[in-house]
Design a protein around this motif. Structure first.
Motif: not given
Length: 447
Positions: A323-331, A340-351
């Motif tokens: 919930a916290v990371f999702a908006p940051l991922a799309f930012y 930046a895109s890889l970090l976004a996808l890895m963060g979504i994948g982690f949770f």
């Protein structure tokens, strides 16, 4: 030396071998199932041009994602059919049938004539094959997960259950890597002519391996106990609704997040990165493949946490974290860089790995063995159909709005709802929490 001591070692070896076979057969089925199912999303742009010709590429892509969603909408019917087989005839029969159906339908998709050669009937046949894929997927994940976890030693259900999302991650990552290799090895003209068919045709030999492994497995100890005690249900879904309504509602509510997170990641982000982050197809698919491998690597860690810390705690952590990371991922995706895109996808994948690890054990912990396949698979697949199947479509629609981070806000909202479901639905749920339903006597059933 007593007779019991003499016979003990062979019995232990047999149990160990049965567990290894269960892990291999369950994992390879999930691997192939999601390799097959993921290919459609990765080749969405090519498929839209070949089967949905239109002067508006966005409209053609939306039509392709609509058929993607159709494959999900029939999954509850597959869950009903395979759940009945799994609870009435056996887990083995359900899993063998599911992998045969998926492999065959995917290979046929690989040889399917396009709209240019067969006209509208090519689109119709594509829809039919997606329906068969959806029916198969309706029984595969829940069935393979239940099969593996029912072989787990006491105290190891989380770790055994985490093997299912790990296999899904590897299967989807493999689909992405194969797609990447094919698209980078042939020209655009050859890709649309014949190159796109290669990944689908590879499902044939993979399916043969899976069928061979599943033909060699035995029934799970828990289902054997149900059958030997005469507790096999004639209508397992109806019985599930009677005795386990809250548990079924919990599975449905929790899987909202599982469906949206995983299928937004795998079925939407590649096209989104190409459009918003201005990345090439190769770079976008590479980022997704790396993120999926990361998802696979952390899944067993979540499984260990589930066994050591508890289902509820891990579930709430994963949901609130998403919930916290999702908006940051799309930012991050809007920063238009690969890093930046890889970090976004890895963060979504982690949770997401934490979410799916909870899914695996919840379908076992929340239900008695005599109704487990049906009562777990049907609400799981209804939720996945409603939220997972529409995730790429909804995210595409939101991505075209004036709100820059709209897809992230949607994922965040679903995550917050799932956290509430986990807090109340998993309260007091631990390993064997429903063991009282699986008693060796008829009297024990109604305890």
């Amino acid at each position: 030396m007593s007779a019991s001591h003499v016979s003990s070692p062979p019995r232990q070896v047999t149990e160990s071998a049965a567990r290894r076979r269960a892990i291999y057969a369950g994992a390879i089925g999930n691997f192939i199932e999601w390799y097959d199912f993921g290919l459609y999303g990765f080749f969405a742009v090519t498929i839209s041009a070949l089967f949905f010709p239109s002067s508006d590429p966005s409209a053609a892509l939306l039509s392709t994602f609509a058929v993607f969603a159709l494959g999900f909408f029939v999954r509850p019917f597959g869950a009903f059919v395979f759940g009945w087989i799994g609870d009435r005839i056996g887990r083995r029969a359900a899993l063998l049938t599911a992998v045969i159906l998926m492999s065959l339908s995917t290979v046929l998709l690989g040889v399917l004539p396009t709209h240019a050669g067969l006209g509208v009937w090519a689109t119709v046949l594509l829809v039919v094959l997606r329906v068969f894929q959806g029916l198969s997927a309706g029984g595969e994940y829940a069935g393979a997960t239940i099969y593996v976890v029912e072989h787990a030693p006491r105290g190891w259900r989380g770790r055994y259950g985490s093997l299912s999302p790990a296999a899904v991650g590897i299967g989807t990552a493999t689909a992405a890597l194969v797609s990447l290799i094919v698209t980078s090895s042939v020209s655009e003209a050859d890709l649309t002519s014949w190159g796109w068919r290669i990944p689908f045709l590879l499902a044939g030999p993979m399916g043969i391996i899976a069928i061979f492994l599943r033909m060699r497995i035995e029934e799970t100890p828990e289902f054997k106990a149900v059958r030997e005690s005469g507790q096999v249900e004639s209508a397992p879904l109806a019985e599930g609704i009677r005795v386990a309504k809250k548990s079924m509602a919990t599975v449905f509510g929790w899987n909202m997040l599982n469906g949206v997170a995983f299928y937004m990641l795998t079925g939407f982000t590649v096209a989104y990165m190409m459009k918003v982050a201005a990345l090439s197809y190769t770079a976008s698919l590479s980022a997704l493949a790396i993120a999926l491998l990361f998802y696979t690597a952390v899944s067993p860690l979540y499984g260990l946490c589930v066994d050591k810390i508890g289902r509820r705690q891990v579930a709430v952590f994963a949901a609130l974290g998403m919930a916290v990371f999702a908006p940051l991922a799309f930012y991050l995706l809007h920063q238009q860089t690969f890093a930046a895109s890889l970090l976004a996808l890895m963060g979504i994948g982690f949770f997401a790995a934490g979410v799916t690890s909870i899914v695996a054990v919840s379908m076992v912990d929340l239900f008695p063995a005599r109704i487990r396949f049906s009562a777990g698979a049907v609400p799981y697949q209804i939720s996945i159909a409603v939220f997972g199947g529409t995730a790429p479509y909804v995210a595409t629609w939101l991505g075209n709005s004036d709100v820059e981070l709209a897809p992230g806000y949607y994922l965040s909202l679903i995550s917050a709802i799932a956290a509430i479901v986990a807090w109340f639905g998993f309260k007091g749920v631990n390993e064997n929490s429903n063991a009282e339903f699986v008693a060796p006597t008829a009297e024990g059933i109604e305890k």
